[in-house]
Design a protein around this motif. Sequence first.
Motif, PDB file in Angstrom:
ATOM      1  N   THR A  96       0.808  -1.239   0.000  1.00 27.48           N
ATOM      2  CA  THR A  96       0.000   0.000   0.000  1.00 27.48           C
ATOM      3  C   THR A  96       0.834   1.279   0.000  1.00 27.48           C
ATOM      4  N   GLY A  97       2.156   1.133  -0.124  1.00 28.96           N
ATOM      5  CA  GLY A  97       2.991   2.341  -0.099  1.00 28.96           C
ATOM      6  C   GLY A  97       3.677   2.547   1.241  1.00 28.96           C
TER       7      GLY A  97
ATOM      8  N   PRO B 220       8.185   0.366  -0.906  1.00 29.32           N
ATOM      9  CA  PRO B 220       6.982   1.086  -0.467  1.00 29.32           C
ATOM     10  C   PRO B 220       6.791   2.391  -1.249  1.00 29.32           C
ATOM     11  N   THR B 221       7.849   3.166  -1.395  1.00 29.10           N
ATOM     12  CA  THR B 221       7.728   4.437  -2.136  1.00 29.10           C
ATOM     13  C   THR B 221       7.353   4.158  -3.592  1.00 29.10           C
ATOM     14  N   ARG B 222       7.994   3.149  -4.130  1.00 29.63           N
ATOM     15  CA  ARG B 222       7.710   2.815  -5.531  1.00 29.63           C
ATOM     16  C   ARG B 222       6.242   2.417  -5.711  1.00 29.63           C
ATOM     17  N   ALA B 223       5.725   1.642  -4.750  1.00 27.88           N
ATOM     18  CA  ALA B 223       4.321   1.228  -4.826  1.00 27.88           C
ATOM     19  C   ALA B 223       3.410   2.442  -4.753  1.00 27.88           C
ATOM     20  N   ARG B 224       3.778   3.387  -3.874  1.00 30.51           N
ATOM     21  CA  ARG B 224       2.926   4.577  -3.724  1.00 30.51           C
ATOM     22  C   ARG B 224       2.928   5.395  -5.017  1.00 30.51           C
ATOM     23  N   GLU B 225       4.138   5.606  -5.568  1.00 28.44           N
ATOM     24  CA  GLU B 225       4.216   6.449  -6.763  1.00 28.44           C
ATOM     25  C   GLU B 225       3.523   5.786  -7.956  1.00 28.44           C
ATOM     26  N   THR B 226       3.805   4.502  -8.141  1.00 27.95           N
ATOM     27  CA  THR B 226       3.189   3.814  -9.285  1.00 27.95           C
ATOM     28  C   THR B 226       1.676   3.705  -9.080  1.00 27.95           C
ATOM     29  N   GLY B 227       1.278   3.478  -7.834  1.00 33.01           N
ATOM     30  CA  GLY B 227      -0.156   3.371  -7.536  1.00 33.01           C
ATOM     31  C   GLY B 227      -0.874   4.694  -7.799  1.00 33.01           C
ATOM     32  N   ASP B 228      -0.266   5.797  -7.344  1.00 35.55           N
ATOM     33  CA  ASP B 228      -0.891   7.112  -7.585  1.00 35.55           C
ATOM     34  C   ASP B 228      -1.031   7.362  -9.088  1.00 35.55           C
TER      35      ASP B 228
ATOM     36  N   ARG C 244     -10.487   3.365  -6.182  1.00 32.83           N
ATOM     37  CA  ARG C 244      -9.939   3.613  -4.840  1.00 32.83           C
ATOM     38  C   ARG C 244      -8.761   2.689  -4.585  1.00 32.83           C
ATOM     39  N   GLY C 245      -7.965   3.062  -3.614  1.00 34.80           N
ATOM     40  CA  GLY C 245      -6.841   2.207  -3.274  1.00 34.80           C
ATOM     41  C   GLY C 245      -5.790   2.961  -2.514  1.00 34.80           C
ATOM     42  N   LEU C 246      -4.781   2.220  -2.124  1.00 32.65           N
ATOM     43  CA  LEU C 246      -3.587   2.797  -1.522  1.00 32.65           C
ATOM     44  C   LEU C 246      -2.424   2.065  -2.169  1.00 32.65           C
ATOM     45  N   GLY C 247      -1.450   2.829  -2.679  1.00 31.37           N
ATOM     46  CA  GLY C 247      -0.323   2.202  -3.354  1.00 31.37           C
ATOM     47  C   GLY C 247      -0.811   1.343  -4.503  1.00 31.37           C
TER      48      GLY C 247
END
Length: 431
Positions: free
Chosen positions: A250-251, A323-331, A351-354
Amino acid sequence: MSDTIQKYKDYVMTGFMKSVTPIVVDHASGAIVTDVNGREYLDCFSGISVVNAGHNNPEVIAAAKAQMDKLVHCASYVYHAQPVADLAEKMAQIAPRGLTKTFFGNGGAEAIEGALKLARLFTGKHEFIALHASFHGRSWGALSITGNWGRKKRGGPYAPGVAFAPAPYSYRSLWRDDPEECGRQCARAIGEVVRFATSNDVAAFIAEPVMGEGGIIVPPPNYFKEVKKVLDQYGILFIADEVQSGFARTGKMFAIEHFGVVPDILVTAKGIADGFPLSAFTARPEIAAAYKPGDHLSTFGGNPVSCAASLANIRYMERENLPTRARETGDYAMSKLRELQKQNPLIGDVRGLGLMIGVELVKDEKLTPAAAEAETLRDAMLRQGVLVGVGGIYGNVVRFQPPLVITRQQIDHAISVFAAALQEVAQPATV
Ligand SMILES: Cc1ncc(COP(=O)(O)O)c(C=O)c1O
């Protein structure tokens, strides 16, 4: 028909599946899965949200191979095994503050069972509160705290002493436009549940910080802080089921970190070892001390190969800043999906997180679930070589949970295939 598919039909129990996807997977790497005919698929489901560090991550595989050459099994609670000690130490470093003692099992449901038992032993209390729309696994105890008859049907009656509170599902709540109020009201309802649906003998409240099988439900930011106030009032422990949301998905390393509260027990599995079977629950030392001789064990739990793989997996996540990568790619992915939403009334919610993302499909403004459409869409994407999941309590949520190493180009490709599939299934607008 391929030999493997025929053998599945003849010899593998699959009656619980509507159908098994007609792909025979041969090998996989990163976010790509290849079938026995050499056809490649872009994997946006990660084997149900497991291979967070990518399929066959070379560092994880190397660690597992090195361990296999030395020791595969010794009964990790009867004897000491170095990978177990090293991984437990690592878990103490990455888990929320103060959670420093871990028990290792093999799968998510087993870890849930152990955590429930530990909560009862520590508190001396016997009941549980869980959430509507939750999912905690397929064993009887885990199903007893699962808030969804779709998963429980034909298995009841379940364990007594479990009461359910409303899920913080803003999109389908009375407070769709006011998530904070949704968070407040859903937390407040837990107090009502304690008062009116239990005997005030509640050991623990259990929740997924982001609900996975229920349809990627992200609670409002204030929810868990409000919940914690209620739990503290009644001396109830908080068990965070991070089986699906944990390990950078989830980031953050664990999803509960988004919500500013610390659980008493953290349950993990899936992404813990990038595909090797392993699960864990981690608690404060005084809670862990509630286990006395004879109270618990697992023959395979803490398998040295899985633990060595897990340690390499976590080190990789830390070094590569997954985690950062998941957040950025997810956004990035969610912003593209929200663009699509503007032109497609079938998309009710993104909706989602990361990289734990759900796209809820609805037929109309009353939010009538578009479940058949979700399945058609998944099948259309499969034909175009992209794997996604479908879930949610109404079966109308398309799930994007790719390996966290997925590239932006791969995300672009997945979303363009999703957009084309959407065209295929889009009904004439009914709103
Ligand atoms: C939140 C959650 N808890 C528990 C489980 C059960 O895990 P397992 O299938 O490894 O037993 C799952 C599986 O999907 C899950 O998503």
